[in-house]
Design a protein around this motif. Structure first.
Motif, PDB file in Angstrom:
ATOM      1  N   GLN A 141      46.108  27.203 -88.306  1.00 55.86           N
ATOM      2  CA  GLN A 141      45.665  29.235 -88.706  1.00 55.86           C
ATOM      3  C   GLN A 141      44.942  29.384 -87.818  1.00 55.86           C
ATOM      4  O   GLN A 141      45.090  30.708 -87.508  1.00 55.86           O
ATOM      5  N   ALA A 147      46.383  32.919 -85.858  1.00 51.76           N
ATOM      6  CA  ALA A 147      45.208  33.898 -86.106  1.00 51.76           C
ATOM      7  C   ALA A 147      45.229  34.535 -84.825  1.00 51.76           C
ATOM      8  O   ALA A 147      45.317  35.744 -84.238  1.00 51.76           O
ATOM      9  N   ALA A 148      44.906  33.656 -83.847  1.00 51.05           N
ATOM     10  CA  ALA A 148      45.092  33.636 -82.451  1.00 51.05           C
ATOM     11  C   ALA A 148      46.262  34.622 -82.047  1.00 51.05           C
ATOM     12  O   ALA A 148      45.808  36.133 -81.053  1.00 51.05           O
ATOM     13  N   TYR A 191      47.861  42.070 -81.658  1.00 46.78           N
ATOM     14  CA  TYR A 191      47.328  43.274 -82.218  1.00 46.78           C
ATOM     15  C   TYR A 191      46.752  44.000 -81.516  1.00 46.78           C
ATOM     16  O   TYR A 191      46.490  45.131 -81.574  1.00 46.78           O
ATOM     17  N   PHE A 192      45.753  43.878 -81.059  1.00 47.78           N
ATOM     18  CA  PHE A 192      44.818  43.889 -79.650  1.00 47.78           C
ATOM     19  C   PHE A 192      45.593  44.585 -78.434  1.00 47.78           C
ATOM     20  O   PHE A 192      44.926  45.225 -78.332  1.00 47.78           O
ATOM     21  N   SER A 193      46.544  43.962 -78.137  1.00 47.09           N
ATOM     22  CA  SER A 193      47.524  44.176 -76.699  1.00 47.09           C
ATOM     23  C   SER A 193      47.847  46.061 -77.529  1.00 47.09           C
ATOM     24  O   SER A 193      48.188  46.927 -76.728  1.00 47.09           O
ATOM     25  N   TYR A 243      48.895  36.282 -83.788  1.00 37.87           N
ATOM     26  CA  TYR A 243      48.738  38.248 -84.429  1.00 37.87           C
ATOM     27  C   TYR A 243      46.934  38.869 -83.400  1.00 37.87           C
ATOM     28  O   TYR A 243      47.108  39.857 -83.538  1.00 37.87           O
ATOM     29  N   GLY A 244      45.932  37.987 -83.564  1.00 38.33           N
ATOM     30  CA  GLY A 244      45.224  39.040 -82.991  1.00 38.33           C
ATOM     31  C   GLY A 244      45.020  39.922 -81.053  1.00 38.33           C
ATOM     32  O   GLY A 244      45.134  40.828 -81.021  1.00 38.33           O
ATOM     33  N   ALA A 245      46.033  38.353 -80.669  1.00 35.69           N
ATOM     34  CA  ALA A 245      46.818  38.964 -79.025  1.00 35.69           C
ATOM     35  C   ALA A 245      47.243  40.078 -79.648  1.00 35.69           C
ATOM     36  O   ALA A 245      47.295  41.139 -78.329  1.00 35.69           O
TER      37      ALA A 245
END
Length: 385
Positions: A48, A52-53, A59-61, A55-57
């Motif tokens: 998990q 999450a990491a 969306y952050f990009s 997807y976070g990377a």
């Protein structure tokens, strides 16, 4: 229908997928156990966190790119106008424009690609198709990879010493273009090598099996099939040329003048041709100078123009990489030539033996075989490969 069901039941029994009616409860427990094991695997904290990491990377990009583009256009769209794109910055007239920098950028791109593209493609073809694997080839590949990692300031210092001082070219667009040609040459060579490496070996064997000479194979089969990868390298080189500033400050200068196009056609051509021997700054150099002088509005406007240019080049790269029509045309070309040889294909040993005479006759009719000689395909493959 009954026979078909019996056959399906027997197949499931052989594969271990069939269960008798009396084992319904055990089958249900197995399904629940497998479902629980899958759900249990999905709820592991480490997975998990990793998901999450990721997807976070992503969306952050995406948000970072959109934020930079939005802020840049918010600050720079105020100064974008036709006058800004066609005029020249002048203290006496009180104007701010990038017309001269746009022309200089066009000159730099055309001259640099005119020098680096033929040399880079020729070097890649030699390394991929002619050179035998050995110490010399490894040395050349190591040199190209090393040059690709050298900072642009080092290229600028070398260009200032060699082209500006030793060759006597002075601060000019020609000196800057030759310096950038050395800088983007490894990029073009490596991309062309990778593109030639992706061409299927069946293309080579098919053309050689039809009696085609090596050079005819290269410029009619390999280069058209590798064209998407080669063009991708050229577009990436264009993007690096347009965004380069450090090397050009040492070699091309920062002049903003537009060529004078007054007079007859001869004078116009003379003015356009003589501009390559004069100093000139590109958009990236002008951006640096505007920021240094505190003209942040003009600097953001130039940034918008550079960003649009970069986006256009990226879109062209995606379009070129997404198409495989060239490869299909190359394979169709081989199949059409194989029909000329009497329907004997190019696959297997029989085509290299029995079809060699017909293939040689077909290519000899097109003037492709040297001196009209029809050598055996096996000997030709040994000589060329």
């Amino acid at each position: 229908m009954a026979e078909q069901k019996d056959r399906e039941r027997k197949c499931r029994e052989q594969n271990g997928m069939y269960r008798k009616p009396g084992h319904g409860e055990s089958a249900g427990r197995d399904r629940e156990r497998s479902r629980d094991s899958l759900y249990g695997k999905r709820t592991r904290p480490a997975e998990q966190f990793l998901l999450a990491a990721i997807y976070g990377a992503a969306y952050f990009s995406l948000f970072l790119l959109l934020g930079i583009v939005a802020y840049l256009f918010f600050r720079g769209s105020r100064v974008l106008s036709l006058r800004f794109l066609t005029s020249v910055t002048s203290v006496w007239r009180g104007t701010v424009g990038i017309g001269g920098s746009l022309v200089n950028t066009l000159y730099i791109i055309l001259i640099t690609l005119g020098v680096s593209v033929p040399v880079g493609i020729g070097a890649a073809v030699y390394l991929s198709e002619y050179a035998r694997p050995g110490r010399l080839v490894r040395l050349i590949e190591f040199a190209t990879e090393t040059l690709a990692g050298i900072p642009s300031v080092i290229f600028g210092l070398f260009g200032m010493v060699f082209f500006v001082d030793v060759m006597g070219m002075g601060y000019s667009l020609l000196s800057g273009s030759l310096t950038l040609a050395l800088m983007v040459l490894p990029l073009i060579v490596r991309n062309t090598q990778r593109a030639l490496g992706t061409v299927p070996e069946s293309y080579r064997y098919g053309a050689l099996g039809l009696g085609a000479p090596k050079w005819h194979l290269i410029h009619t089969i390999l280069l058209p099939a590798a064209a998407p990868g080669i063009l991708t390298g050229i577009i990436l080189a264009m993007g690096r040329i347009a965004g380069e500033s450090a090397a050009l400050l040492f070699t091309a200068g920062s002049a903003r003048f537009l060529p004078r196009l007054n007079g007859d056609l001869g004078e116009i051509l003379s003015a356009l041709g003589g501009k390559i021997f004069r100093s000139g700054g590109t958009l990236a150099v002008e951006l640096y100078l505007q920021m240094q002088n505190g003209e942040y509005g003009a600097a953001f406007g130039i940034g918008c123009v550079l960003l649009l240019l970069t986006l256009v080049l990226n879109v062209l790269t995606k379009l070129i990489c997404g198409g495989g029509a060239v490869c299909r045309r190359a394979w169709k070309y081989i199949r059409e030539r194989s029909t000329v040889t009497g329907g004997k294909g190019v696959q297997g040993e029989e085509s290299f033996g029995g079809g060699s005479k017909n293939a040689g006759a077909a290519w000899r009719g097109r003037g492709c075989l040297e001196n009209g000689t029809g050598k055996d395909i096996g000997e030709r493959l040994k000589a060329l490969l």
